[in-house]
Enzyme design. Structure first.
Site, PDB file in Angstrom:
ATOM      1  N   GLU A 154       0.834  -1.214   0.000  1.00  0.00           N
ATOM      2  CA  GLU A 154       0.000   0.000   0.000  1.00  0.00           C
ATOM      3  C   GLU A 154       0.862   1.255   0.000  1.00  0.00           C
ATOM      4  O   GLU A 154       0.527   2.250  -0.638  1.00  0.00           O
ATOM      5  CB  GLU A 154      -0.942   0.024   1.220  1.00  0.00           C
ATOM      6  CG  GLU A 154      -1.999  -1.069   1.214  1.00  0.00           C
ATOM      7  CD  GLU A 154      -3.156  -0.824   0.242  1.00  0.00           C
ATOM      8  OE1 GLU A 154      -3.300   0.304  -0.269  1.00  0.00           O
ATOM      9  OE2 GLU A 154      -3.909  -1.783  -0.008  1.00  0.00           O
ATOM     10  N   ASP A 167      -4.009 -10.083  -8.327  1.00  0.00           N
ATOM     11  CA  ASP A 167      -4.400  -9.128  -9.365  1.00  0.00           C
ATOM     12  C   ASP A 167      -3.316  -8.197  -9.914  1.00  0.00           C
ATOM     13  O   ASP A 167      -2.929  -8.277 -11.079  1.00  0.00           O
ATOM     14  CB  ASP A 167      -5.616  -8.316  -8.893  1.00  0.00           C
ATOM     15  CG  ASP A 167      -5.492  -7.778  -7.461  1.00  0.00           C
ATOM     16  OD1 ASP A 167      -4.371  -7.780  -6.926  1.00  0.00           O
ATOM     17  OD2 ASP A 167      -6.503  -7.352  -6.891  1.00  0.00           O
ATOM     18  N   GLU A 226     -11.404  -1.944 -10.793  1.00  0.00           N
ATOM     19  CA  GLU A 226     -10.703  -1.106 -11.752  1.00  0.00           C
ATOM     20  C   GLU A 226     -11.429  -1.030 -13.082  1.00  0.00           C
ATOM     21  O   GLU A 226     -10.922  -0.454 -14.021  1.00  0.00           O
ATOM     22  CB  GLU A 226      -9.281  -1.614 -11.946  1.00  0.00           C
ATOM     23  CG  GLU A 226      -8.388  -1.389 -10.753  1.00  0.00           C
ATOM     24  CD  GLU A 226      -8.504  -2.484  -9.696  1.00  0.00           C
ATOM     25  OE1 GLU A 226      -9.480  -3.257  -9.750  1.00  0.00           O
ATOM     26  OE2 GLU A 226      -7.634  -2.558  -8.832  1.00  0.00           O
ATOM     27  N   GLU A 281     -18.611  -8.251  -3.718  1.00  0.00           N
ATOM     28  CA  GLU A 281     -17.212  -8.637  -3.563  1.00  0.00           C
ATOM     29  C   GLU A 281     -16.959 -10.035  -4.138  1.00  0.00           C
ATOM     30  O   GLU A 281     -15.976 -10.249  -4.821  1.00  0.00           O
ATOM     31  CB  GLU A 281     -16.830  -8.566  -2.093  1.00  0.00           C
ATOM     32  CG  GLU A 281     -15.378  -8.199  -1.923  1.00  0.00           C
ATOM     33  CD  GLU A 281     -14.996  -8.047  -0.467  1.00  0.00           C
ATOM     34  OE1 GLU A 281     -15.890  -7.817   0.374  1.00  0.00           O
ATOM     35  OE2 GLU A 281     -13.800  -8.178  -0.183  1.00  0.00           O
TER      36      GLU A 281
END
Ligand SMILES: *[C@@H]1O[C@H](CO)[C@@H](O)[C@H](O)[C@H]1NC(C)=O
Ligand SMILES: *[C@@H]1O[C@H](CO)[C@@H](O)[C@H](O)[C@H]1NC(C)=O
Ligand SMILES: *[C@@H]1O[C@H](CO)[C@@H](O)[C@H](O)[C@H]1NC(C)=O
Ligand SMILES: *[C@@H]1O[C@H](CO)[C@@H](O)[C@H](O)[C@H]1NC(C)=O
Ligand SMILES: *[C@@H]1O[C@H](CO)[C@@H](O)[C@H](O)[C@H]1NC(C)=O
EC number: 3.2.1.-
Length: 463
Positions: free
Chosen positions: A117, A258, A374, A351
């Site tokens: 992150e 991902d 995305e 989800e």
């Protein structure tokens, strides 16, 4: 001027369907000005609410209406907002925020930070804003793009992550203490995305600073992941970075993996690196062979290829965009239509969605306000943005207005998600003497692909 220049590259473009002569998601023609103003209003609602109620903490808690630190203690929302401010053309606010960040953000702090992150949001956010600033009309210091306050901050933040890469395999730990390095007793189990999502930011940082260490560690981690794939060419979900043994052996394209695939492709485009693209294309073969069923992608056991979870996760929504980025328009289209059907069924992407049952998975019904994951994130190609446009306008048109006025929650999406990771691949060659080319995406083939995509969309509509 900055506005006009930047619009084709950013969020707003996703909301300008008429520029592509394209109808809206329901076949109607959306009014671009309406969407543009709506996005602006949403952004400023979120942004001003953050400043008023949560600054200097990382994020706003929308229900209690106060601030808290989430991924560190960096006033993270301000960093997230930097490139959005430029895309919206607010140079004065951008300059004010750069000064606030310089005065307030300190990376020498006793905080256990997520390596992943911190890279994508702090390092990536600072670098995008740094590279974007000149064409947005910000006065940059002499030596830019190899010098500048945001670049110095990005470098400082990235250096704090380097101790995580000091493992026998070169694959990083998931967490690092910014002051002390890796904590004794830290778990050596890192998810695949947590290992393979550095090359875009770290290679950019190496070109701009002239210090190869960042790109080097990112490449070693990528190589080790590549060498760790199974005989049938798949990677799992979590690996032990000390021993190189797979701990979670589910193979798929969603959560935990991902952005590894995304960064192979974007790294290949950014660096014009054929080896990275070759790795992705090999994975793509195995993924299609073992995990694809009717243009859905399932989870399978990485050594045997047997199905372990027949679910679609909202985090997988980037996949058609990635396919379109490599020119695989047919598959992109078909998968996108699958995901779009789920969106229409629920008014958002749950989800987890159980594919055979055609319904949400228990306790995973939630929609964490990612606008289609995305799917709506405008990325490198106009084609990709076109896809974003579809879902973006759908997202806006379906959003209950109560959730807009009630909380900043929804708006965080507009501060954080949309513009991140978008810009770097657009960066033209820079003039740093030590900088290898930061090459732009190949415009002509992308343009061609966009027309193909639009054509297919037209014919699938008529059916
Ligand atoms: C820039 O952002 C600030 C803070 O939200 C706001 O007060 C100002 O009106 C904005 N300026 C423009 C030109 O949008
Ligand atoms: C960071 O993690 C370590 C190990 O789990 C723990 O001992 C330490 O208290 C944590 N530090 C902070 C600031 O949370
Ligand atoms: C596809 O899967 C079959 C087994 O189901 C295997 O024999 C074949 O080698 C695989 N091909 C690729 C390209 O992975
Ligand atoms: C970028 O640099 C590369 C290698 O130096 C060159 O081949 C390419 O034409 C340049 N692209 C642009 C848009 O200047
Ligand atoms: C798609 O359809 C629209 C309206 O019918 C048309 O204007 C446009 O040229 C078509 N696009 C392609 C790529 O066929």
């Amino acid at each position: 001027m900055p506005f006009r220049l930047l619009v084709p590259l950013g969020l707003l473009c996703a909301l300008l369907p008429l520029h592509y002569g394209a109808p809206g998601p329901d076949g109607t023609a959306p009014d671009p000005a309406h969407y543009r103003e709506r996005v602006k209003a949403m952004f400023y609602h979120a942004y001003d609410s953050y400043l008023e109620n949560a600054f200097p903490y990382d994020e706003l808690r929308p229900l209690t209406c106060d601030g808290h630190d989430t991924w560190g203690s960096f006033s993270l929302t301000l960093i997230d907002a930097l490139d959005t401010l430029l895309i919206l053309g607010n140079v004065s606010e951008f300059q004010r925020v750069v000064e606030v960040l310089q005065d307030n953000v300190d990376f020498d702090i006793d905080v256990n930070a997520s390596v992943f992150e911190t890279n994508i949001r702090v390092v990536g956010g600072l670098l995008s804003a740094h590279l974007l600033s000149k064409r947005a009309g910000v006065e940059v210091e002499a030596g830019w793009p190899c010098s500048g306050p945001l670049l110095r901050m990005a470098e400082e933040a990235a250096r704090k992550l380097l101790p995580a890469f000091q493992t026998p395999t070169g694959m990083p730990y998931g967490t690092v203490n910014l002051l002390h390095g890796v904590n004794p007793g830290e778990t050596p189990v890192t998810c695949t995305a947590g290992i393979g999502t550095f090359i875009v930011e770290f290679a950019t940082l190496s070109s701009l600073t002239g210090d190869p260490v960042f790109e080097d560690v990112a490449r070693v981690a990528l190589m080790r992941l590549w060498e760790s794939r199974s005989d049938i060419g798949l990677v799992g979900n979590h690996i032990d970075v000390l021993t190189g043994k797979w701990v979670a052996q589910d193979s798929g394209i969603g959560a935990g993996v991902d952005s590894y695939f995304e960064y192979l492709v974007k790294g290949a485009i950014l660096l014009q690196d054929k080896k990275l693209m070759a790795m992705f294309l090999e994975y793509n073969k195995a993924i299609r062979n073992y995990t694809r069923f009717d243009d859905w992608y399932l989870w399978v056991q990485m050594y045997k290829g047997t199905v372990s979870m027949p679910v679609f996760q909202s985090l997988e929504a980037y996949w058609p965009g990635l396919q379109s980025l490599i020119g695989d328009i047919d598959n992109a289209m078909r998968t996108f239509l699958n995901y779009y059907t789920v969106w229409k069924q629920f008014g958002g992407l749950p989800e987890f969605y159980n594919i055979p049952q055609g319904y949400t998975v228990e306790k995973r019904e939630g929609y964490p306000l990612r606008p289609g994951g995305e799917t709506a994130e405008p990325k490198v190609s106009p084609l990709h943005r076109y896809q974003g446009l579809m879902v973006g306008s759908l997202f806006l048109s379906r959003l209950p207005s109560s959730s807009i006025s009630r909380e900043g929650l929804v708006m965080n999406v507009f501060i954080i998600l949309l513009p991140q990771l978008v810009f770097l691949p657009f960066t033209k060659n820079q003039s740093c003497t030590h900088s290898p080319a930061l090459a732009p995406a190949q415009a002509s083939s992308v343009e061609e692909a966009r027309f193909l995509f639009l054509g297919k969309l037209n014919s699938s509509r008529k059916k």
